[in-house]
Motif scaffolding. Sequence first.
Motif, PDB file in Angstrom:
ATOM      1  N   PHE A 228       0.834  -1.207   0.000  1.00 52.95           N
ATOM      2  CA  PHE A 228       0.000   0.000   0.000  1.00 52.95           C
ATOM      3  C   PHE A 228       0.868   1.256   0.000  1.00 52.95           C
ATOM      4  O   PHE A 228       1.807   1.382   0.782  1.00 52.95           O
ATOM      5  N   LYS A 229       0.536   2.164  -0.897  1.00 47.72           N
ATOM      6  CA  LYS A 229       1.270   3.429  -1.000  1.00 47.72           C
ATOM      7  C   LYS A 229       0.292   4.587  -0.953  1.00 47.72           C
ATOM      8  O   LYS A 229      -0.722   4.585  -1.651  1.00 47.72           O
ATOM      9  N   THR A 230       0.597   5.580  -0.135  1.00 49.06           N
ATOM     10  CA  THR A 230      -0.205   6.800  -0.074  1.00 49.06           C
ATOM     11  C   THR A 230       0.683   7.924   0.441  1.00 49.06           C
ATOM     12  O   THR A 230       1.846   7.702   0.770  1.00 49.06           O
ATOM     13  N   GLY A 231       0.140   9.125   0.517  1.00 51.24           N
ATOM     14  CA  GLY A 231       0.940  10.253   0.994  1.00 51.24           C
ATOM     15  C   GLY A 231       1.649  11.008  -0.117  1.00 51.24           C
ATOM     16  O   GLY A 231       2.259  12.051   0.125  1.00 51.24           O
ATOM     17  N   PHE A 232       1.574  10.500  -1.340  1.00 48.44           N
ATOM     18  CA  PHE A 232       2.191  11.206  -2.463  1.00 48.44           C
ATOM     19  C   PHE A 232       1.220  12.256  -3.011  1.00 48.44           C
ATOM     20  O   PHE A 232       0.023  12.229  -2.703  1.00 48.44           O
ATOM     21  N   LYS A 233       1.748  13.178  -3.812  1.00 48.62           N
ATOM     22  CA  LYS A 233       0.900  14.205  -4.402  1.00 48.62           C
ATOM     23  C   LYS A 233      -0.127  13.547  -5.317  1.00 48.62           C
ATOM     24  O   LYS A 233       0.215  12.710  -6.158  1.00 48.62           O
ATOM     25  N   ALA A 234      -1.375  13.915  -5.126  1.00 49.35           N
ATOM     26  CA  ALA A 234      -2.465  13.283  -5.883  1.00 49.35           C
ATOM     27  C   ALA A 234      -2.264  13.441  -7.391  1.00 49.35           C
ATOM     28  O   ALA A 234      -1.824  14.489  -7.876  1.00 49.35           O
ATOM     29  N   ILE A 235      -2.602  12.375  -8.115  1.00 56.22           N
ATOM     30  CA  ILE A 235      -2.553  12.410  -9.575  1.00 56.22           C
ATOM     31  C   ILE A 235      -3.938  12.817 -10.059  1.00 56.22           C
ATOM     32  O   ILE A 235      -4.876  12.015 -10.077  1.00 56.22           O
ATOM     33  N   ALA A 264       1.683   3.666 -16.917  1.00 57.87           N
ATOM     34  CA  ALA A 264       1.984   5.103 -16.785  1.00 57.87           C
ATOM     35  C   ALA A 264       1.724   5.597 -15.357  1.00 57.87           C
ATOM     36  O   ALA A 264       2.530   6.349 -14.795  1.00 57.87           O
ATOM     37  N   ILE A 265       0.620   5.161 -14.750  1.00 55.88           N
ATOM     38  CA  ILE A 265       0.298   5.583 -13.387  1.00 55.88           C
ATOM     39  C   ILE A 265       1.267   4.970 -12.386  1.00 55.88           C
ATOM     40  O   ILE A 265       1.699   5.624 -11.432  1.00 55.88           O
ATOM     41  N   ALA A 266       1.637   3.709 -12.611  1.00 58.36           N
ATOM     42  CA  ALA A 266       2.590   3.040 -11.716  1.00 58.36           C
ATOM     43  C   ALA A 266       3.935   3.763 -11.735  1.00 58.36           C
ATOM     44  O   ALA A 266       4.569   3.960 -10.680  1.00 58.36           O
ATOM     45  N   GLN A 267       4.375   4.174 -12.922  1.00 63.56           N
ATOM     46  CA  GLN A 267       5.642   4.900 -13.054  1.00 63.56           C
ATOM     47  C   GLN A 267       5.579   6.252 -12.350  1.00 63.56           C
ATOM     48  O   GLN A 267       6.541   6.679 -11.709  1.00 63.56           O
ATOM     49  N   GLU A 268       4.433   6.921 -12.468  1.00 64.22           N
ATOM     50  CA  GLU A 268       4.278   8.231 -11.836  1.00 64.22           C
ATOM     51  C   GLU A 268       4.287   8.103 -10.311  1.00 64.22           C
ATOM     52  O   GLU A 268       4.909   8.918  -9.619  1.00 64.22           O
ATOM     53  N   ILE A 269       3.615   7.103  -9.788  1.00 63.68           N
ATOM     54  CA  ILE A 269       3.605   6.890  -8.333  1.00 63.68           C
ATOM     55  C   ILE A 269       5.005   6.545  -7.833  1.00 63.68           C
ATOM     56  O   ILE A 269       5.428   7.016  -6.777  1.00 63.68           O
ATOM     57  N   GLU A 270       5.727   5.750  -8.608  1.00 60.70           N
ATOM     58  CA  GLU A 270       7.104   5.414  -8.250  1.00 60.70           C
ATOM     59  C   GLU A 270       7.961   6.674  -8.205  1.00 60.70           C
ATOM     60  O   GLU A 270       8.780   6.849  -7.297  1.00 60.70           O
ATOM     61  N   ARG A 271       7.762   7.549  -9.170  1.00 53.15           N
ATOM     62  CA  ARG A 271       8.520   8.805  -9.203  1.00 53.15           C
ATOM     63  C   ARG A 271       8.175   9.689  -8.001  1.00 53.15           C
ATOM     64  O   ARG A 271       9.058  10.269  -7.358  1.00 53.15           O
ATOM     65  N   LEU A 272       6.882   9.770  -7.687  1.00 58.34           N
ATOM     66  CA  LEU A 272       6.424  10.631  -6.595  1.00 58.34           C
ATOM     67  C   LEU A 272       6.863  10.118  -5.228  1.00 58.34           C
ATOM     68  O   LEU A 272       7.195  10.904  -4.331  1.00 58.34           O
TER      69      LEU A 272
END
Length: 276
Positions: A228-235, A264-272
């Motif tokens: 589970f991942k959260t706390g990143f800037k919302a997409i 694409a979303i997985a990559q963005e979350i990884e970056r964030l």
Amino acid sequence: MGLPLNPHDGITTVFRLCICRLLTITVDVQYNMYYIYLTTFCSACIEVNTMSVRKEFLKNSLFNQVDDSVSAPISIRLPTVLNNELDELSLSLDRSKSSLISEFIKAGIAAANELLKEHSLISDEMKEQFVDQREDNAASFMDRKTFMLNTNYNNDEETHFDMLKNQEAAAFCKGWKEYISQLSKGDTVYLYQSGVGIIASGVVDGELVKSEHYGVADDKYAKSLKDFKTGFKAISARRFKELTGGGANFRRTMVELNSMQSYAIAQEIERLTSAP
């Protein structure tokens, strides 16, 4: 020559003084005890209230990225007649045109959400298709899918926060809760908060759990999420379109994303999440 003193007067005076003194002491003691009690009670109330405020502040800071203080400029063109009517309302109500437009848009969005909510209801036939379709290939790695699940924030904020706290994918009430039956172990789920964007992600890891919701038995369906991942800037929806080159039905309870969108979303979350 002074008047003779009645010895009883002196005794009475002393007695009265003693009684008054005793009463004063009693009142003082009771007052002090009451004051201490009141002070302690008020301090406890203030402390409890402060803790509640802190908890609410932290909850909103960690799990809610809604910010009404920030506005975004938009440009619209209106028919002249409609613009004139807006001017009339603005002058009649002593409200700015921008504030009126904002309220009208809010009302329109709320009405549209209700229509979309009804449209996303699952029929009994669809429920059976969901279960049968996934049960046949649930163990297959190639069958892993990716879904975007709405956190129900607009309908019930607490369900949104509970989903994040419990690290789960959940849906509520007949006609919507059945979406969770479509999820199989290993599927990726992106949690989407209406008006904000994707705010969490996880991988389905648990069996279907049915529980009570506002007094109605089995009115909540949920499956736990691992990684589970959260706390990143919302997409946001706009950012989603930039990343994937297209959109999705962000107002539906749950939608399936294609492989390109998922990547694409997985990559963005990884970056964030890896950013310092």
